[in-house]
Design an enzyme around this catalytic site. Structure first.
Site, PDB file in Angstrom:
ATOM      1  N   HIS A  86       0.839  -1.207   0.000  1.00  0.00           N
ATOM      2  CA  HIS A  86       0.000   0.000   0.000  1.00  0.00           C
ATOM      3  C   HIS A  86       0.874   1.258   0.000  1.00  0.00           C
ATOM      4  CE1 HIS A  86      -3.616   2.388   1.149  1.00  0.00           C
ATOM      5  NE2 HIS A  86      -2.702   3.147   1.747  1.00  0.00           N
ATOM      6  N   GLU A  87       1.830   1.303   0.906  1.00  0.00           N
ATOM      7  CA  GLU A  87       2.677   2.494   1.030  1.00  0.00           C
ATOM      8  C   GLU A  87       3.572   2.673  -0.192  1.00  0.00           C
ATOM      9  OE1 GLU A  87       2.366   4.779   3.194  1.00  0.00           O
ATOM     10  OE2 GLU A  87       0.916   3.729   4.448  1.00  0.00           O
ATOM     11  N   HIS A 127       1.896   4.814  -2.810  1.00  0.00           N
ATOM     12  CA  HIS A 127       2.039   6.255  -2.543  1.00  0.00           C
ATOM     13  C   HIS A 127       3.457   6.721  -2.892  1.00  0.00           C
ATOM     14  CE1 HIS A 127      -1.858   6.402  -0.738  1.00  0.00           C
ATOM     15  NE2 HIS A 127      -1.538   5.696   0.328  1.00  0.00           N
TER      16      HIS A 127
END
Length: 422
Positions: A18-19, A22
Site C-alpha cells: 500500500h505504502e 504512494h
C-alpha cells in the site's frame, strides 16, 4: 510462534505494498519522499538514497509508512530557542542541520536558533558559539538534510518539492495509488491461490474430481473425471445434485450410472455415515471437478477478486441497515484469521492475504478524512472550487477524521478481544 510469524508477514506485506503505491507515484510527481520506513517504532537501520529518500528499518515489524514533504504528519522539528549545529559547504551554505544529541558532526558549528525558513527563503538565523551579541544568518542549500532527534537524517522540504506543489491530478493519483496497489495485489494473490490449489473448482458440471483412496467411491470403482449421469435414476447435472442425494442416504446402496471414455457403466456405491453438527450424513470420498487449464486459473483469480469486492461492499452496506461492531474486525481478528489460515496451509494464507488486501484497499477509499478516500474528496473539492481548502481547515477536518477512526479502532479491538478471548 507460527501464527505470530504469519500475522507479521501478512500485515507487513499488505501495508508495505500500500505504502509503496504512494511512494512510487509521489516520486513520479516530483514530490519529495523524505522517508520510506519498513516497520514502526525506534529506528534500527537507515540508508540515504541518491534519490533524496531515507530508507529506514524500524524495530516493530508491523507495516511501515511513507513521509511525503508537506503532508500533515511531516513536521519540521526546529523551534526558536533550540540549540543545534550546522555543517557548511565550501561556499558557506548550510548542507546539514543536526538537532540530535545522538549524532556528533566533527566540523559542525553550534548555534541557538532565532529564526528559520526551510520552505521558501531557505535560511537559518541564530547565535553562533554562544555569542548572543551577534546574530548570524546562513543560507540553507536546497538539498540540505536535517538530522532529527532520533538520529534519522532526511532532506529538508522546500516548497517546490512538497505535496501541495504537484499538479492536482498527480496528487489525486498519489492518494489513490495505495488502494490501487492493494487491488492489484489482491488479484495477484487470488490468482496465486488458484494455482496453489491446482485449479478452479467447477460446481456446474456432473464430472467429478479427485477420488479419495480407500473411500466408498474408490472401492466401488468410481474414478477421477467420471461423469455421473444419474443416481438411483435421478439425473445429475451439477455437483450439488450429487452431494444432495449422497448426504441423504448414509449406509444405503446407491446405483450410479457414470460415463467413462464415452461408455456408460453402472456402479453400486454405499455412502459411509458421518456426524456433522448433530446430523448424520452420507459421504463417498469425492472432490468436485477442477479446471486446471491456464485460462480457467486466470479467470478464477478474476472471479475471486470480483466476489471478494462484492462481499465487502455488501458488508459495508449492512452497516447502515443494522450497525454492529461484530460486523467489523481489527488487528485481533486479523491475528485470529492468521492463526486459522496458518494451520490450514499456504494456499489458505495466500487467499486470506488476498481478501485482506481487497479490504484494505476499499476501506481506505471510504470518504473519511485521514483516509486516502477523504484526501481524494478534498482534492476533488479543490478542483471544483479552483483553490485548495486552507491548511488550518484541512488540519481540523483531518483531525476529526483521525479521531473518528481511532475511536472506532479502539471499540473494534476491544470487541474482538471480548469475542475471541472471553
Amino acid at each position: 510462534m507460527k501464527t505470530i510469524i504469519t500475522f507479521i508477514i501478512v500485515f507487513g506485506i499488505l501495508v508495505l505494498v500500500h505504502e509503496f503505491g504512494h511512494f512510487y507515484f509521489a516520486k513520479r510527481a516530483g514530490i519529495l519522499v523524505r522517508e520510506f520506513a519498513i516497520g514502526m517504532g525506534p529506528k534500527i537501520f537507515a540508508h540515504r538514497g541518491k534519490d533524496g529518500t531515507t530508507y529506514t528499518i524500524r524495530l516493530l515489524p508491523i507495516g511501515g509508512y511513507v513521509r511525503m514533504a508537506g503532508m500533515g504528519e511531516d513536521m519540521t522539528e526546529i523551534t526558536p530557542g533550540m540549540p543545534l549545529s550546522v555543517e557548511l559547504n565550501a561556499v558557506g551554505n548550510v548542507v546539514k542541520i543536526n538537532t540530535s544529541k545522538k549524532v556528533q558532526l566533527p566540523h559542525s558549528i553550534p548555534m541557538e536558533v532565532i529564526d528559520f525558513d526551510l520552505e521558501k527563503e531557505l535560511f537559518i538565523k541564530g547565535y553562533v558559539n554562544g555569542n548572543e551579541e551577534e546574530e548570524t544568518v546562513y543560507k540553507v542549500d536546497h538539498d540540505a538534510t536535517i538530522i532529527e532527534s532520533d538520529g534519522t537524517e532526511v532532506r529538508i522540504a522546500p516548497l517546490d518539492v512538497q505535496f501541495q506543489s504537484a499538479k492536482l491530478s498527480q496528487r489525486i493519483l498519489t492518494n489513490f495509488a495505495g488502494p490501487m496497489n492493494n487491488f492489484i495485489l489482491g488479484f495477484i494473490l487470488f490468482t496465486l491461490a488458484v494455482f496453489l490449489q491446482g485449479g478452479v473448482t467447477d460446481l456446474n458440471t456432473n464430472q467429478i474430481g479427485q477420488v479419495i483412496p480407500n473411500g466408498p467411491a474408490a472401492e466401488a470403482g468410481l474414478k477421477e473425471n467420471d461423469k455421473v449421469l444419474s443416481i438411483n435414476n435421478q439425473k445429475i447435472k451439477k455437483y450439488e445434485d450429487f452431494t444432495t442425494i449422497v448426504q441423504k442416504n448414509p449406509e444405503k446402496p446407491l446405483t450410479f450410472v457414470v460415463e467413462r471414455n464415452g461408455k456408460e457403466e453402472q456402479l453400486t456405491v454405499t455412502p459411509e455415515k458421518q456426524k456433522v453438527e448433530k446430523q448424520t450424513i452420507g459421504k463417498v470420498g469425492v472432490y468436485p471437478y477442477m479446471k486446471t487449464d491456464l485460462p480457467s486459473k486466470l479467470m478464477g483469480g478474476i472471479q475471486d477478486t470480483l466476489n471478494s469486492t462484492t462481499q465487502i461492499f455488501k458488508a459495508l452496506g449492512s452497516l447502515f441497515t443494522g450497525f454492529s461492531l461484530n460486523k467489523l474486525g481489527g488487528p485481533v481478528m486479523m491475528f485470529k484469521l492468521s492463526e486459522e489460515a496458518s494451520n490450514a496451509g499456504v494456499s489458505t494464507v495466500v487467499f486470506l492475504m488476498a481478501m485482506l488486501s481487497m479490504n484494505l484497499g476499499i476501506i481506505n477509499l471510504l470518504p473519511i478524512p485521514a483516509l486516502d478516500g477523504g484526501k481524494i474528496v478534498l482534492n476533488i473539492i479543490e478542483g471544483v472550487r479552483g483553490k485548495p481548502i486552507s491548511p488550518e481547515k484541512e488540519g481540523i477536518i483531518t483531525l476529526i477524521g483521525f479521531g473518528f477512526v481511532m475511536v472506532l479502532m479502539v471499540l473494534v479491538t476491544w470487541n474482538d478481544i471480548q469475542r475471541f478471548f472471553f
